[in-house]
Design a protein around this motif. Sequence first.
Motif, PDB file in Angstrom:
ATOM      1  N   VAL A   1       0.847  -1.201   0.000  1.00 62.47           N
ATOM      2  CA  VAL A   1       0.000   0.000   0.000  1.00 62.47           C
ATOM      3  C   VAL A   1       0.882   1.250   0.000  1.00 62.47           C
ATOM      4  CG1 VAL A   1      -1.628   1.335   1.417  1.00 62.47           C
ATOM      5  CG2 VAL A   1      -1.992  -1.116   1.062  1.00 62.47           C
ATOM      6  N   GLN A   2       1.937   1.222   0.823  1.00 62.20           N
ATOM      7  CA  GLN A   2       2.853   2.358   0.902  1.00 62.20           C
ATOM      8  C   GLN A   2       3.548   2.570  -0.450  1.00 62.20           C
ATOM      9  OE1 GLN A   2       5.854   1.876   3.896  1.00 62.20           O
ATOM     10  NE2 GLN A   2       6.925   3.768   3.368  1.00 62.20           N
ATOM     11  N   TRP A   3       4.016   1.482  -1.056  1.00 60.18           N
ATOM     12  CA  TRP A   3       4.695   1.587  -2.353  1.00 60.18           C
ATOM     13  C   TRP A   3       3.744   2.076  -3.444  1.00 60.18           C
ATOM     14  CZ3 TRP A   3       7.772  -3.660  -2.199  1.00 60.18           C
ATOM     15  CH2 TRP A   3       8.883  -3.512  -1.377  1.00 60.18           C
ATOM     16  N   ILE A   4       2.498   1.622  -3.382  1.00 63.20           N
ATOM     17  CA  ILE A   4       1.516   2.088  -4.368  1.00 63.20           C
ATOM     18  C   ILE A   4       1.304   3.591  -4.216  1.00 63.20           C
ATOM     19  CG2 ILE A   4      -0.936   1.996  -4.976  1.00 63.20           C
ATOM     20  CD1 ILE A   4      -0.799  -1.056  -4.495  1.00 63.20           C
ATOM     21  N   ALA A   5       1.215   4.042  -2.950  1.00 70.16           N
ATOM     22  CA  ALA A   5       1.038   5.474  -2.711  1.00 70.16           C
ATOM     23  C   ALA A   5       2.270   6.245  -3.200  1.00 70.16           C
ATOM     24  CB  ALA A   5       0.807   5.743  -1.226  1.00 70.16           C
ATOM     25  N   GLU A   6       3.471   5.708  -2.893  1.00 71.98           N
ATOM     26  CA  GLU A   6       4.696   6.366  -3.344  1.00 71.98           C
ATOM     27  C   GLU A   6       4.763   6.379  -4.870  1.00 71.98           C
ATOM     28  OE1 GLU A   6       8.027   4.452  -1.525  1.00 71.98           O
ATOM     29  OE2 GLU A   6       7.462   5.078   0.495  1.00 71.98           O
ATOM     30  N   LYS A   7       4.396   5.279  -5.499  1.00 68.78           N
ATOM     31  CA  LYS A   7       4.426   5.184  -6.955  1.00 68.78           C
ATOM     32  C   LYS A   7       3.450   6.177  -7.558  1.00 68.78           C
ATOM     33  CE  LYS A   7       3.923   1.988 -10.833  1.00 68.78           C
ATOM     34  NZ  LYS A   7       3.185   2.874 -11.681  1.00 68.78           N
ATOM     35  N   SER A   8       2.263   6.275  -6.940  1.00 69.43           N
ATOM     36  CA  SER A   8       1.269   7.226  -7.424  1.00 69.43           C
ATOM     37  C   SER A   8       1.821   8.641  -7.352  1.00 69.43           C
ATOM     38  CB  SER A   8      -0.010   7.105  -6.587  1.00 69.43           C
ATOM     39  OG  SER A   8      -0.952   8.060  -6.994  1.00 69.43           O
ATOM     40  N   GLY A   9       2.475   8.975  -6.234  1.00 73.05           N
ATOM     41  CA  GLY A   9       3.086  10.300  -6.082  1.00 73.05           C
ATOM     42  C   GLY A   9       4.205  10.498  -7.091  1.00 73.05           C
TER      43      GLY A   9
ATOM     44  N   ASP B   1       4.538   8.928  -9.982  1.00 73.44           N
ATOM     45  CA  ASP B   1       3.932   9.025 -11.316  1.00 73.44           C
ATOM     46  C   ASP B   1       3.390  10.435 -11.556  1.00 73.44           C
ATOM     47  OD1 ASP B   1       4.552   6.417 -11.821  1.00 73.44           O
ATOM     48  OD2 ASP B   1       2.527   5.621 -11.495  1.00 73.44           O
ATOM     49  N   ALA B   2       2.747  11.008 -10.531  1.00 72.96           N
ATOM     50  CA  ALA B   2       2.204  12.362 -10.659  1.00 72.96           C
ATOM     51  C   ALA B   2       3.347  13.356 -10.865  1.00 72.96           C
ATOM     52  CB  ALA B   2       1.383  12.726  -9.428  1.00 72.96           C
ATOM     53  N   ARG B   3       4.431  13.166 -10.114  1.00 69.88           N
ATOM     54  CA  ARG B   3       5.592  14.063 -10.233  1.00 69.88           C
ATOM     55  C   ARG B   3       6.206  13.943 -11.627  1.00 69.88           C
ATOM     56  NH1 ARG B   3      11.215  13.617  -7.458  1.00 69.88           N
ATOM     57  NH2 ARG B   3      11.999  15.722  -7.770  1.00 69.88           N
TER      58      ARG B   3
ATOM     59  N   LEU C   1       6.615  16.791 -14.327  1.00 71.44           N
ATOM     60  CA  LEU C   1       7.916  17.104 -14.930  1.00 71.44           C
ATOM     61  C   LEU C   1       7.838  17.013 -16.454  1.00 71.44           C
ATOM     62  CD1 LEU C   1      10.353  15.301 -12.459  1.00 71.44           C
ATOM     63  CD2 LEU C   1      10.091  17.768 -12.787  1.00 71.44           C
ATOM     64  N   GLU C   2       7.093  15.989 -16.954  1.00 70.40           N
ATOM     65  CA  GLU C   2       6.931  15.872 -18.409  1.00 70.40           C
ATOM     66  C   GLU C   2       6.175  17.074 -18.965  1.00 70.40           C
ATOM     67  OE1 GLU C   2       5.044  12.054 -18.829  1.00 70.40           O
ATOM     68  OE2 GLU C   2       6.964  10.993 -18.999  1.00 70.40           O
TER      69      GLU C   2
END
Length: 150
Positions: free
Chosen positions: A91-99, A101-103, A107-108
């Motif tokens: 769950v933590q990694w999914i949240a980090e990945k989501s953040g 991905d948003a970053r 940046l893109e």
Amino acid sequence: QLLGQQQEINNLIQRKIAVDEENVRLKNEFSNLNQKFKDKRQELKDTEECAQKKEEQNRLVIKNLEEENKGLNTCRADLLNDLEKLRKQEVQWIAEKSGTDARIKNLETDLTGAREQMKELSSRCSSLSSQLALKHEELSQKECGMTRTK
């Protein structure tokens, strides 16, 4: 009368012989039955001993299985704890990945904007270079004109 008594004695002797023979037969039968009884008693004793040994073995097997079951339950509990930790970590990694991905998306977007600005600036720079070249040309012509005028 003597003959009658003699006959009666003979009959009694024959009956005694028959009774003795029956007695011997019954003693043999009793002896055989007694031996069978002893054999059966020994067989029962052996069976009881075997049953006790089996029962003791079964107790040991049950005890070992119970100990193994305790170990397996402990292992199962540890695995469930590990699974719960891994789920939380997921769950933590999914949240980090989501953040992340948003970053990355931001940046893109910023990079796309910067490229557009670079194109605009490059275009403007080319335009200014052209204007500068024209102004240089004009300046040169004016200087030439001033030089002629002098």
